[in-house]
Write an enzyme that holds these catalytic residues in place. Structure first.
Site, PDB file in Angstrom:
ATOM      1  N   CYS A  93       0.756  -1.180   0.063  1.00 48.41           N
ATOM      2  CA  CYS A  93       0.029  -0.044   0.002  1.00 48.41           C
ATOM      3  C   CYS A  93       0.981   1.227  -0.092  1.00 48.41           C
ATOM      4  CB  CYS A  93      -0.923  -0.036   1.297  1.00 48.41           C
ATOM      5  SG  CYS A  93      -2.146  -1.326   1.278  1.00 48.41           S
TER       6      CYS A  93
ATOM      7  N   ARG B  37       5.694   0.118  -5.788  1.00 49.81           N
ATOM      8  CA  ARG B  37       5.566  -0.729  -4.363  1.00 49.81           C
ATOM      9  C   ARG B  37       4.487  -1.795  -4.755  1.00 49.81           C
ATOM     10  NH1 ARG B  37       6.533   2.770  -0.088  1.00 49.81           N
ATOM     11  NH2 ARG B  37       5.340   1.471   1.238  1.00 49.81           N
TER      12      ARG B  37
ATOM     13  N   TRP C 265      -2.834  -2.876  -1.892  1.00 56.96           N
ATOM     14  CA  TRP C 265      -2.430  -4.267  -1.992  1.00 56.96           C
ATOM     15  C   TRP C 265      -3.199  -5.039  -0.988  1.00 56.96           C
ATOM     16  CZ3 TRP C 265       0.141  -8.145   0.651  1.00 56.96           C
ATOM     17  CH2 TRP C 265       0.708  -9.253  -0.431  1.00 56.96           C
TER      18      TRP C 265
ATOM     19  N   ASN D  26      -2.341   2.132   5.667  1.00 60.43           N
ATOM     20  CA  ASN D  26      -1.246   0.978   5.051  1.00 60.43           C
ATOM     21  C   ASN D  26      -0.841   0.027   6.414  1.00 60.43           C
ATOM     22  OD1 ASN D  26       1.116  -0.412   4.476  1.00 60.43           O
ATOM     23  ND2 ASN D  26       2.300   1.321   3.850  1.00 60.43           N
ATOM     24  N   GLY D  27      -1.001  -1.121   6.221  1.00 60.97           N
ATOM     25  CA  GLY D  27      -0.610  -1.974   7.425  1.00 60.97           C
ATOM     26  C   GLY D  27      -1.657  -2.768   7.663  1.00 60.97           C
TER      27      GLY D  27
ATOM     28  N   GLU E  10      17.696 -18.234  -6.043  1.00 65.43           N
ATOM     29  CA  GLU E  10      17.115 -16.993  -6.790  1.00 65.43           C
ATOM     30  C   GLU E  10      16.479 -17.107  -8.405  1.00 65.43           C
ATOM     31  OE1 GLU E  10      15.974 -14.055  -5.947  1.00 65.43           O
ATOM     32  OE2 GLU E  10      16.249 -12.545  -7.637  1.00 65.43           O
TER      33      GLU E  10
ATOM     34  N   LYS F 201      13.010 -15.811  -9.346  1.00 64.77           N
ATOM     35  CA  LYS F 201      12.680 -15.101 -10.428  1.00 64.77           C
ATOM     36  C   LYS F 201      11.767 -15.500 -11.572  1.00 64.77           C
ATOM     37  CE  LYS F 201      13.998 -12.139  -9.390  1.00 64.77           C
ATOM     38  NZ  LYS F 201      14.221 -11.074  -8.649  1.00 64.77           N
TER      39      LYS F 201
ATOM     40  N   GLU G 290       8.341 -15.988 -10.327  1.00 66.48           N
ATOM     41  CA  GLU G 290       7.824 -14.570  -9.825  1.00 66.48           C
ATOM     42  C   GLU G 290       7.017 -13.846 -11.257  1.00 66.48           C
ATOM     43  OE1 GLU G 290       9.457 -11.132  -7.137  1.00 66.48           O
ATOM     44  OE2 GLU G 290      11.108 -12.147  -8.419  1.00 66.48           O
TER      45      GLU G 290
ATOM     46  N   HIS H 286      15.736 -37.959  -2.782  1.00 71.36           N
ATOM     47  CA  HIS H 286      15.265 -38.319  -1.765  1.00 71.36           C
ATOM     48  C   HIS H 286      13.724 -38.011  -1.430  1.00 71.36           C
ATOM     49  CE1 HIS H 286      19.281 -39.319   0.230  1.00 71.36           C
ATOM     50  NE2 HIS H 286      19.672 -38.324  -0.362  1.00 71.36           N
TER      51      HIS H 286
ATOM     52  N   LYS I 123       6.295  -4.795  -4.293  1.00 74.84           N
ATOM     53  CA  LYS I 123       7.622  -4.367  -4.459  1.00 74.84           C
ATOM     54  C   LYS I 123       8.270  -4.389  -2.876  1.00 74.84           C
ATOM     55  CE  LYS I 123      11.550  -3.234  -6.337  1.00 74.84           C
ATOM     56  NZ  LYS I 123      12.239  -4.267  -6.977  1.00 74.84           N
TER      57      LYS I 123
HETATM   58  C1  AGP Z   1      12.309  -9.717  -5.309  1.00 73.84           C
HETATM   59  O1  AGP Z   1      12.152 -10.111  -6.847  1.00 73.84           O
HETATM   60  C2  AGP Z   1      10.973 -10.084  -4.734  1.00 73.84           C
HETATM   61  N1  AGP Z   1       9.920  -9.811  -5.235  1.00 73.84           N
HETATM   62  C3  AGP Z   1      11.040 -10.116  -3.293  1.00 73.84           C
HETATM   63  O2  AGP Z   1      11.543 -11.729  -2.808  1.00 73.84           O
HETATM   64  C4  AGP Z   1      12.096  -9.142  -2.414  1.00 73.84           C
HETATM   65  O3  AGP Z   1      13.496  -9.609  -2.726  1.00 73.84           O
HETATM   66  C5  AGP Z   1      11.694  -9.252  -0.975  1.00 73.84           C
HETATM   67  O4  AGP Z   1      10.229  -8.838  -0.715  1.00 73.84           O
HETATM   68  C6  AGP Z   1      12.705  -8.611   0.100  1.00 73.84           C
HETATM   69  O5  AGP Z   1      12.509  -7.040  -0.435  1.00 73.84           O
HETATM   70  P1  AGP Z   1      13.628  -6.060   0.219  1.00 73.84           P
HETATM   71  O6  AGP Z   1      14.716  -6.386  -0.599  1.00 73.84           O
HETATM   72  O7  AGP Z   1      13.125  -4.644  -0.294  1.00 73.84           O
HETATM   73  O8  AGP Z   1      13.353  -6.172   1.674  1.00 73.84           O
END
Ligand code: AGP
Length: 591
Positions: free
Chosen positions: A2, A27, A75, A99-100, A466, A470, A473, A489, A586
């Protein structure tokens, strides 16, 4: 997550609010709305989807010639992403954006319903509006706000309008909010990027403080008493919204990697500055972060243990904050975060600080909470990342940790190479990026699949984590990262005819082991794809991605752009909303 913006002054309110919302888009959000008023009539306009949709709606529907207002990108947390749940919410005399997450909202809502309040949404935010409205019936506004704040548990930042009052109110607990200070105008915003084109001056609100914004006056209160607050000046350049000819911000940001990494390394080419990276005094390090930042931590763990002989643990911040901490006197807690506003990472930092443990932040946003509150910080300086999926900020986090491993190892006499190996990176990354046709080809081969695996050992496994994140995501292709030797396993039961298994191999000693594990999957129908370095490449029978030969300190940063570009092209083939993947934010400012 948010975003909040509020404005009072003589500019066109909706213009300022919409500009702020566009700046906060990065965001992540799924609906948006504004409340505008001339202090007689108040109008709320909300819509699901993009800010551009809200803008069209405002153009069609707006009647009020407003002088102040509040706006929000939501969000969804409590209640699905639809128009009735979008902010602002109005109950009685109170209109607010939030927000929160208010954790005790259900309990309060029940009581308020018994007292006759009716609710129009499924949100916790509307409950706060009703609660404040209730307190306003018997108290002045500041007292009512204090009472509401005391009743709420969880996290919040509010922008508030009260019917009949020619001013805005702002307050926060845990969720970010700052007050922008202008000439005969004032702002409130979740982050400085929303208001930086109007003013670089801002005030940070602390928990329990309330800001009262009028066009020509700005006052701060704590427990009903007026307090002085320091005005800070941001040197943020704001958000560069140009795509520089690229189709997506994600691609633009990947392509910026050679430049931002060069800038970072140049700082540490100065021997004096390298002292910032020396962790050799610590016996143990806990790296605490979320998502990609945590996976950068996993790469760091491998490098710090291997080359600096420091024991490193890596934890997701959401787990770390509630787990029993076993520190020794020489423990360092490293917080890694692009935004510097991730709620769990902030909480973990404060937990460690409470126990008197040294903290170090690796942060991209210089104006963020982690950058401000950590006792020691390294700024990655990637510039603002607009794509929700982190790329350039992640590679810089890895680079900082790799340099830390080098510098700390050097201090202990464990390093044979020269720091200048890092200076080769921009050129080598560019070489990796130039092989776009190879990534496009593999992307074409895998984009129709339902699922895939990334496998590797040690550092390569950290890179798999990662790579896999990626891919899922941005492309929504289901993917799992697994330690190559662990697959058999249990999880190998998922391998099916034609399933892509991407095997990362950057370490000579582990090469044969990893390739045997890949073959085990191929024997069960998988399609093996190898991602390796030129010196290790004898994989002609495979589809492959080959990056230049390099030192073990920097090789991970050559694999990273290759994986990012592969994910990008898979997502492109699947027609995904690459810069704003569904359901993602974000900046994750709630637990
Ligand atoms: C990144 O591609 C991700 N969307 C997400 O995992 C991100 O890295 C995570 O939310 C941490 O965010 P920050 O680095 O702003 O703390």
């Amino acid at each position: 997550m948010c975003g909040i913006i509020g404005y009072i002054g003589s500019r066109k309110t909706t213009e300022v609010l919409l500009k702020g919302l566009y700046a906060l888009e990065y965001r992540g959000y799924d609906s948006a709305g504004v409340a505008i008023t001339d202090n007689k009539d108040l109008e709320i306009i909300r819509s699901v989807g993009r800010v551009s949709k809200l803008e069209e709606k405002i153009e069609k529907e707006k009647k009020v010639n407003s002088t102040f207002g509040i706006a929000h990108t939501r969000w969804a947390t409590n209640g699905e992403a639809n128009e009735k749940n979008a902010h602002p919410h109005k109950i009685g005399k109170v209109t607010l954006v939030h927000n929160g997450i208010i954790e005790n909202a259900d309990l309060i809502k029940e009581k308020l319903i018994n007292e006759g309040y009716k609710f129009n949404s499924d949100t916790d935010s509307e409950v706060a509006a009703a609660l404040l409205d209730k307190y306003l019936k018997e108290n002045d506004t500041l007292e009512a706000i204090d009472k509401m704040t005391k009743d709420l548990t969880g996290s919040f930042a509010f922008g508030i309008i009260i019917d009949g009052e020619n001013r805005l109110y702002a307050l926060r607990k845990d969720s970010p909010l700052l007050i922008g200070v202008g000439e005969k105008e004032n702002f409130l915003a979740s982050d400085i990027t929303a208001i930086i084109s109007y003013t670089p001056k801002y005030v940070l609100l602390d928990v329990g403080e309330v800001a009262v914004l009028e066009d020509s006056s700005l006052k701060f209160y704590k427990e009903g008493k007026e307090i002085e607050k320091e005005i800070l000046v941001s040197d943020s350049k704001g958000v560069d919204h140009s795509k520089n000819g690229y189709d997506h911000y994600m691609l633009k940001e990947i392509m910026e990697e050679p430049v931002v990494i060069k800038r970072l390394i140049e700082r540490y080419n100065e021997e004096e500055n390298r002292k910032e990276l020396d962790l050799s005094e610590y016996k143990e390090i806990d790296i605490v972060a979320c998502g990609s930042a945590m996976y950068a931590g996993l790469v760091g763990q491998n490098l710090l243990e291997e080359f600096a002989e420091i024991k490193v643990n890596v934890y997701p911040a959401s787990e770390y904050r509630y787990k029993k901490k076993i520190y020794n006197t020489k423990t360092l807690v490293i917080l890694v975060s692009q935004s510097g506003e991730t709620a769990d990472t902030i909480a973990a930092m404060r937990e460690a600080q409470k126990l008197g443990i040294d903290t170090l932040g690796i942060v991209n946003n210089p104006d963020s909470t982690i950058a401000r509150e950590t006792s020691r910080k390294i700024l990655t300086n990637a510039g603002v990342e607009i794509a929700v999926a982190t790329t350039k900020a992640y590679i810089l986090q890895v680079c900082v940790l790799a340099m830390m491993a080098f510098v700390s190892g050097e201090k202990k006499g464990l390093v044979k190479e020269d720091f200048s190996i890092f200076s080769e990176l921009p050129k080598l990354i560019k070489e990796v990026q130039d092989r776009v046709e190879e990534y496009k080809k593999i992307a074409k081969d895998i984009y129709k699949k339902e699922s895939c695996f990334f496998i590797g050992r040690g550092l390569d496994y950290a890179l798999c984590m990662e790579g896999s994140l990626k891919l899922k995501e941005v492309s929504y292709l289901h993917s799992e990262a697994y330690q190559a030797g662990e697959l058999k396993h249990g999880t190998i039961s998922l391998v099916e005819e034609g399933m892509p298994v991407l095997c990362i191999i950057t370490n000579k000693e582990l090469k044969d082991k990893s390739i045997s594990n890949l073959k085990e999957t191929e024997a069960r129908g998988a399609k093996g794809i190898v991602i390796t370095t030129k010196d290790l490449d004898d994989f002609d029978e495979y589809e492959k991605i080959v990056v230049p030969e390099s030192s073990q300190y920097i090789v991970s940063m050559l694999i990273v752009p290759a994986l990012q570009l592969l994910s990008y092209y898979v997502a492109l083939n699947r027609g995904c909303d690459i810069d704003k993947p569904r359901n993602l934010a974000k900046s994750v400012t709630v637990e």
